[in-house]
Write a protein that holds these residues in place. Structure first.
Motif, PDB file in Angstrom:
ATOM      1  N   ILE A 203       0.864  -1.185   0.000  1.00 42.37           N
ATOM      2  CA  ILE A 203       0.000   0.000   0.000  1.00 42.37           C
ATOM      3  C   ILE A 203       0.899   1.234   0.000  1.00 42.37           C
ATOM      4  CG2 ILE A 203      -1.736   1.303   1.324  1.00 42.37           C
ATOM      5  CD1 ILE A 203      -2.557  -1.458   2.576  1.00 42.37           C
ATOM      6  N   PRO A 204       0.691   2.190  -0.928  1.00 46.71           N
ATOM      7  CA  PRO A 204       1.535   3.396  -0.950  1.00 46.71           C
ATOM      8  C   PRO A 204       1.483   4.128   0.391  1.00 46.71           C
ATOM      9  CG  PRO A 204       0.134   3.290  -2.911  1.00 46.71           C
ATOM     10  CD  PRO A 204      -0.336   2.206  -1.983  1.00 46.71           C
ATOM     11  N   ALA A 205       2.601   4.693   0.809  1.00 48.15           N
ATOM     12  CA  ALA A 205       2.689   5.361   2.106  1.00 48.15           C
ATOM     13  C   ALA A 205       1.642   6.460   2.249  1.00 48.15           C
ATOM     14  CB  ALA A 205       4.094   5.931   2.306  1.00 48.15           C
ATOM     15  N   ILE A 206       1.389   7.183   1.175  1.00 48.84           N
ATOM     16  CA  ILE A 206       0.453   8.311   1.225  1.00 48.84           C
ATOM     17  C   ILE A 206      -0.986   7.849   1.481  1.00 48.84           C
ATOM     18  CG2 ILE A 206      -0.039   8.417  -1.264  1.00 48.84           C
ATOM     19  CD1 ILE A 206       0.225  11.532  -0.933  1.00 48.84           C
ATOM     20  N   ALA A 207      -1.293   6.605   1.109  1.00 44.58           N
ATOM     21  CA  ALA A 207      -2.655   6.075   1.280  1.00 44.58           C
ATOM     22  C   ALA A 207      -2.787   5.181   2.514  1.00 44.58           C
ATOM     23  CB  ALA A 207      -3.053   5.275   0.041  1.00 44.58           C
ATOM     24  N   ALA A 208      -1.671   4.904   3.175  1.00 40.91           N
ATOM     25  CA  ALA A 208      -1.675   3.951   4.292  1.00 40.91           C
ATOM     26  C   ALA A 208      -2.172   4.596   5.580  1.00 40.91           C
ATOM     27  CB  ALA A 208      -0.269   3.398   4.503  1.00 40.91           C
ATOM     28  N   MET A 209      -3.009   3.858   6.318  1.00 43.78           N
ATOM     29  CA  MET A 209      -3.491   4.363   7.612  1.00 43.78           C
ATOM     30  C   MET A 209      -2.569   3.909   8.735  1.00 43.78           C
ATOM     31  SD  MET A 209      -6.766   2.038   8.821  1.00 43.78           S
ATOM     32  CE  MET A 209      -6.598   2.365  10.572  1.00 43.78           C
ATOM     33  N   LYS A 210      -2.529   4.711   9.780  1.00 45.16           N
ATOM     34  CA  LYS A 210      -1.696   4.386  10.939  1.00 45.16           C
ATOM     35  C   LYS A 210      -2.372   3.283  11.750  1.00 45.16           C
ATOM     36  CE  LYS A 210       1.280   5.925  14.389  1.00 45.16           C
ATOM     37  NZ  LYS A 210       1.104   4.850  15.322  1.00 45.16           N
ATOM     38  N   PHE A 211      -1.586   2.321  12.182  1.00 52.02           N
ATOM     39  CA  PHE A 211      -2.101   1.268  13.057  1.00 52.02           C
ATOM     40  C   PHE A 211      -2.384   1.884  14.424  1.00 52.02           C
ATOM     41  CE2 PHE A 211      -2.013  -2.387  15.850  1.00 52.02           C
ATOM     42  CZ  PHE A 211      -2.594  -3.384  15.087  1.00 52.02           C
ATOM     43  N   PRO A 212      -3.586   1.658  14.990  1.00 51.73           N
ATOM     44  CA  PRO A 212      -3.903   2.288  16.278  1.00 51.73           C
ATOM     45  C   PRO A 212      -3.022   1.767  17.414  1.00 51.73           C
ATOM     46  CG  PRO A 212      -5.623   0.728  15.625  1.00 51.73           C
ATOM     47  CD  PRO A 212      -4.698   0.850  14.458  1.00 51.73           C
ATOM     48  N   ASP A 213      -2.613   2.673  18.297  1.00 51.10           N
ATOM     49  CA  ASP A 213      -1.778   2.294  19.442  1.00 51.10           C
ATOM     50  C   ASP A 213      -2.538   1.346  20.362  1.00 51.10           C
ATOM     51  OD1 ASP A 213       0.277   3.900  18.568  1.00 51.10           O
ATOM     52  OD2 ASP A 213      -0.269   5.602  19.834  1.00 51.10           O
ATOM     53  N   ARG A 214      -1.817   0.373  20.892  1.00 48.80           N
ATOM     54  CA  ARG A 214      -2.439  -0.589  21.810  1.00 48.80           C
ATOM     55  C   ARG A 214      -1.414  -1.032  22.840  1.00 48.80           C
ATOM     56  NH1 ARG A 214      -7.824  -2.019  22.832  1.00 48.80           N
ATOM     57  NH2 ARG A 214      -7.771  -3.922  24.083  1.00 48.80           N
ATOM     58  N   GLU A 215      -1.794  -0.962  24.111  1.00 51.31           N
ATOM     59  CA  GLU A 215      -0.894  -1.442  25.154  1.00 51.31           C
ATOM     60  C   GLU A 215      -0.990  -2.957  25.251  1.00 51.31           C
ATOM     61  OE1 GLU A 215      -1.156  -1.142  29.786  1.00 51.31           O
ATOM     62  OE2 GLU A 215      -0.163   0.678  29.072  1.00 51.31           O
ATOM     63  N   VAL A 216       0.161  -3.613  25.293  1.00 50.15           N
ATOM     64  CA  VAL A 216       0.203  -5.079  25.389  1.00 50.15           C
ATOM     65  C   VAL A 216       1.127  -5.476  26.533  1.00 50.15           C
ATOM     66  CG1 VAL A 216      -0.316  -5.436  22.942  1.00 50.15           C
ATOM     67  CG2 VAL A 216       2.070  -5.253  23.686  1.00 50.15           C
ATOM     68  N   THR A 217       0.987  -6.717  26.968  1.00 48.48           N
ATOM     69  CA  THR A 217       1.737  -7.206  28.126  1.00 48.48           C
ATOM     70  C   THR A 217       2.430  -8.520  27.785  1.00 48.48           C
ATOM     71  OG1 THR A 217       0.007  -6.267  29.547  1.00 48.48           O
ATOM     72  CG2 THR A 217       1.569  -7.787  30.580  1.00 48.48           C
ATOM     73  N   TYR A 218       3.715  -8.607  28.125  1.00 43.73           N
ATOM     74  CA  TYR A 218       4.440  -9.880  28.019  1.00 43.73           C
ATOM     75  C   TYR A 218       4.015 -10.789  29.168  1.00 43.73           C
ATOM     76  CZ  TYR A 218       7.785  -7.970  24.609  1.00 43.73           C
ATOM     77  OH  TYR A 218       8.366  -7.432  23.492  1.00 43.73           O
ATOM     78  N   SER A 219       4.311 -12.071  29.047  1.00 45.01           N
ATOM     79  CA  SER A 219       3.930 -13.010  30.108  1.00 45.01           C
ATOM     80  C   SER A 219       4.660 -12.732  31.420  1.00 45.01           C
ATOM     81  CB  SER A 219       4.188 -14.455  29.659  1.00 45.01           C
ATOM     82  OG  SER A 219       5.553 -14.628  29.328  1.00 45.01           O
ATOM     83  N   ASN A 220       5.785 -11.983  31.356  1.00 45.64           N
ATOM     84  CA  ASN A 220       6.500 -11.632  32.608  1.00 45.64           C
ATOM     85  C   ASN A 220       5.954 -10.357  33.249  1.00 45.64           C
ATOM     86  OD1 ASN A 220       7.454  -9.628  30.928  1.00 45.64           O
ATOM     87  ND2 ASN A 220       9.594 -10.303  30.972  1.00 45.64           N
ATOM     88  N   GLY A 221       4.872  -9.799  32.661  1.00 43.90           N
ATOM     89  CA  GLY A 221       4.235  -8.622  33.246  1.00 43.90           C
ATOM     90  C   GLY A 221       4.701  -7.296  32.689  1.00 43.90           C
ATOM     91  N   ILE A 222       5.768  -7.289  31.901  1.00 42.69           N
ATOM     92  CA  ILE A 222       6.259  -6.042  31.290  1.00 42.69           C
ATOM     93  C   ILE A 222       5.286  -5.592  30.206  1.00 42.69           C
ATOM     94  CG2 ILE A 222       8.095  -5.052  29.846  1.00 42.69           C
ATOM     95  CD1 ILE A 222      10.063  -6.867  31.347  1.00 42.69           C
ATOM     96  N   THR A 223       4.966  -4.296  30.204  1.00 41.44           N
ATOM     97  CA  THR A 223       4.046  -3.766  29.206  1.00 41.44           C
ATOM     98  C   THR A 223       4.790  -2.875  28.218  1.00 41.44           C
ATOM     99  OG1 THR A 223       3.469  -1.830  30.538  1.00 41.44           O
ATOM    100  CG2 THR A 223       2.108  -3.792  30.831  1.00 41.44           C
TER     101      THR A 223
END
Length: 202
Positions: free
Chosen positions: A27-47
């Motif tokens: 997808i051309p950069a000019i037409a590409a949408m930004k992926f929405p930010d999302r907080e995620v967590t590793y199994s060791n608890g680090i986010t």
């Protein structure tokens, strides 16, 4: 967006999770949408917050840690795990020695009970893996996203929770390619060619 499990299941029986074919070209950069930010967590608890992207305030040392390409594989229900594995396994093999790419498998957990702090900690301990998978520079990072994901899915136009979703992002966190369901050989070829193009982008 709020349709039920049986509507998703009916759709899954029709197409096996392949709600659309993957992009053939980037997808051309000019037409590409930004992926929405999302907080995620590793199994060791680090986010951490995904996607990890470049911005103008970073010093040179920080910029070196920004991936040129990130493959994000999203799973909302356990049955879609095999679908996202069909993409991530191939990507891991193809780019195992590249330091410029990152690979995340995100499992979404929307149950309020499982998102409740004591239960969440217990669940993460159970899920703890000895390593992330991958023998080279590229490691498969398994992370979890807790809580409601309605607005996140709305931005990405994700309706069916029983299929797997795969997004290829550039260093600015823009969606430059996407795939659904189980990967086909042609789609894996397009994933590789699009990844190569993004790795060459300045």
């Amino acid at each position: 967006m709020n349709r039920g499990y049986f509507a998703d299941l009916s759709e899954l029986k029709q197409h096996g999770g392949k709600i659309a074919m993957a992009n053939k070209i980037v997808i051309p950069a000019i037409a590409a949408m930004k992926f929405p930010d999302r907080e995620v967590t590793y199994s060791n608890g680090i986010t951490l917050k995904l996607p990890i992207t470049s911005n103008g305030d970073m010093v040179a040392a920080d910029k070196a840690a920004i991936p040129k390409v990130t493959l994000l594989c999203l799973s909302f229900r356990a049955n879609s795990q095999a679908m996202i594995d069909s993409w991530s396994g191939h990507f891991l093999d193809a780019y195992s020695n590249s330091k410029d790419v990152q690979l995340y498998q995100v499992s979404f957990i929307d149950s309020w009970f499982l998102s409740w702090s004591p239960i969440k900690q217990l669940l993460l301990r159970i899920m703890k893996k000895p390593n992330h998978g991958g023998k080279g520079a590229l490691q498969k990072q398994m992370v979890y996203s807790f809580g409601d994901h309605y607005y996140f899915r709305k931005e990405l136009k994700i309706l069916n929770l029983l299929t797997g979703y795969t997004f290829l992002l550039d260093k600015f966190g823009r969606i430059r390619w996407q795939g659904f369901g189980l990967a086909t050989q042609d789609e894996l070829s397009s994933l590789r060619s699009c990844t190569s193009l993004l790795l060459e982008e300045k």
